[in-house]
Design an enzyme around this catalytic site. Sequence first.
Site, PDB file in Angstrom:
ATOM      1  N   ASP A  10       0.882  -1.160   0.000  1.00  0.00           N
ATOM      2  CA  ASP A  10       0.000   0.000   0.000  1.00  0.00           C
ATOM      3  C   ASP A  10       0.929   1.222   0.000  1.00  0.00           C
ATOM      4  O   ASP A  10       2.101   1.121   0.357  1.00  0.00           O
ATOM      5  CB  ASP A  10      -0.885  -0.022   1.247  1.00  0.00           C
ATOM      6  CG  ASP A  10      -1.788   1.190   1.339  1.00  0.00           C
ATOM      7  OD1 ASP A  10      -2.379   1.570   0.322  1.00  0.00           O
ATOM      8  OD2 ASP A  10      -1.886   1.770   2.443  1.00  0.00           O
ATOM      9  N   ASP A  12       0.073   5.104   0.945  1.00  0.00           N
ATOM     10  CA  ASP A  12      -0.090   6.062   2.042  1.00  0.00           C
ATOM     11  C   ASP A  12      -0.139   5.340   3.388  1.00  0.00           C
ATOM     12  O   ASP A  12      -0.969   4.460   3.594  1.00  0.00           O
ATOM     13  CB  ASP A  12      -1.344   6.904   1.846  1.00  0.00           C
ATOM     14  CG  ASP A  12      -1.313   7.690   0.542  1.00  0.00           C
ATOM     15  OD1 ASP A  12      -0.208   8.007   0.069  1.00  0.00           O
ATOM     16  OD2 ASP A  12      -2.399   7.972  -0.008  1.00  0.00           O
ATOM     17  N   SER A  19      -2.214  11.233   5.301  1.00  0.00           N
ATOM     18  CA  SER A  19      -2.881  12.468   5.696  1.00  0.00           C
ATOM     19  C   SER A  19      -4.385  12.302   5.544  1.00  0.00           C
ATOM     20  O   SER A  19      -4.844  11.820   4.506  1.00  0.00           O
ATOM     21  CB  SER A  19      -2.422  13.631   4.812  1.00  0.00           C
ATOM     22  OG  SER A  19      -3.239  14.760   5.028  1.00  0.00           O
ATOM     23  N   THR A  53      -2.749   0.960  -4.509  1.00  0.00           N
ATOM     24  CA  THR A  53      -3.200   2.087  -3.694  1.00  0.00           C
ATOM     25  C   THR A  53      -4.562   2.641  -4.111  1.00  0.00           C
ATOM     26  O   THR A  53      -4.829   2.805  -5.301  1.00  0.00           O
ATOM     27  CB  THR A  53      -2.128   3.215  -3.724  1.00  0.00           C
ATOM     28  OG1 THR A  53      -2.566   4.324  -2.947  1.00  0.00           O
ATOM     29  CG2 THR A  53      -1.811   3.677  -5.129  1.00  0.00           C
ATOM     30  N   GLN A  55      -6.760   5.809  -4.440  1.00  0.00           N
ATOM     31  CA  GLN A  55      -6.509   7.247  -4.564  1.00  0.00           C
ATOM     32  C   GLN A  55      -7.814   7.979  -4.860  1.00  0.00           C
ATOM     33  O   GLN A  55      -8.011   8.540  -5.934  1.00  0.00           O
ATOM     34  CB  GLN A  55      -5.441   7.502  -5.641  1.00  0.00           C
ATOM     35  CG  GLN A  55      -4.065   7.023  -5.246  1.00  0.00           C
ATOM     36  CD  GLN A  55      -3.534   7.723  -4.010  1.00  0.00           C
ATOM     37  OE1 GLN A  55      -3.687   8.928  -3.844  1.00  0.00           O
ATOM     38  NE2 GLN A  55      -2.903   6.968  -3.113  1.00  0.00           N
ATOM     39  N   ARG A 103     -11.392  -0.835  -5.909  1.00  0.00           N
ATOM     40  CA  ARG A 103     -11.155  -0.136  -4.635  1.00  0.00           C
ATOM     41  C   ARG A 103     -11.051  -1.142  -3.494  1.00  0.00           C
ATOM     42  O   ARG A 103     -11.965  -1.920  -3.247  1.00  0.00           O
ATOM     43  CB  ARG A 103     -12.286   0.862  -4.366  1.00  0.00           C
ATOM     44  CG  ARG A 103     -12.060   1.683  -3.115  1.00  0.00           C
ATOM     45  CD  ARG A 103     -13.096   2.791  -2.984  1.00  0.00           C
ATOM     46  NE  ARG A 103     -13.011   3.397  -1.686  1.00  0.00           N
ATOM     47  CZ  ARG A 103     -12.086   4.290  -1.314  1.00  0.00           C
ATOM     48  NH1 ARG A 103     -11.180   4.681  -2.177  1.00  0.00           N
ATOM     49  NH2 ARG A 103     -12.062   4.783  -0.095  1.00  0.00           N
TER      50      ARG A 103
END
Length: 182
Positions: A10, A12, A19, A53, A55, A103
């Site tokens: 992954d 982030d 964040s 990931t 996004q 997703r």
Amino acid sequence: MKQQRYVLLDRDGVINQDSDQFIKSPDEWLPIAGSLEAIALLNQHGYKVAVITNQSGIARGLLDTDTLQNIHAKMQRMVAEQGGDIDAIYSCPHGPDSDCDCRKPKPGLLEHFAQEKQIDLKDTVFIGDSYRDIQAAQAAGATPILVKTGKGEKTLAHHPDLNIGIFDNLYDAARHLTTRRP
């Protein structure tokens, strides 16, 4: 012919600081200490690395695909500066309400990766920091590993009975993978 070994990551919260306001520019993309070296370590031990990931910032209008490509170019450049390489990046641009199959926690991105690279996911590790990463890995037949960076501590607090590998950070997970017997 021996299958190429991959470790899936992954982005982030695993490679870079996460964040709640999303990573919207290359300037906001900041690596977690040791993560770039971890990718290089995996490469040195014969693993290729791919990033899987979500996004949703794209669907939310917070960044466009060109900006995402610039963020990924920075990530790849910084990994290369540490002697590492990211072989491929797979990202889902859809929002949480989308009916897509890519997703996470759905396994679509992992399955797309496996089909494209002709990889059997049962021999592949997916390292993430969220429960949806674990769910996606399990749904695709990969082996999930949780890191405590990013959302990892929160994931562990909500799911204390996880029966998977759990490490402080990506470097510790990479060190484990590169020192175990095949």
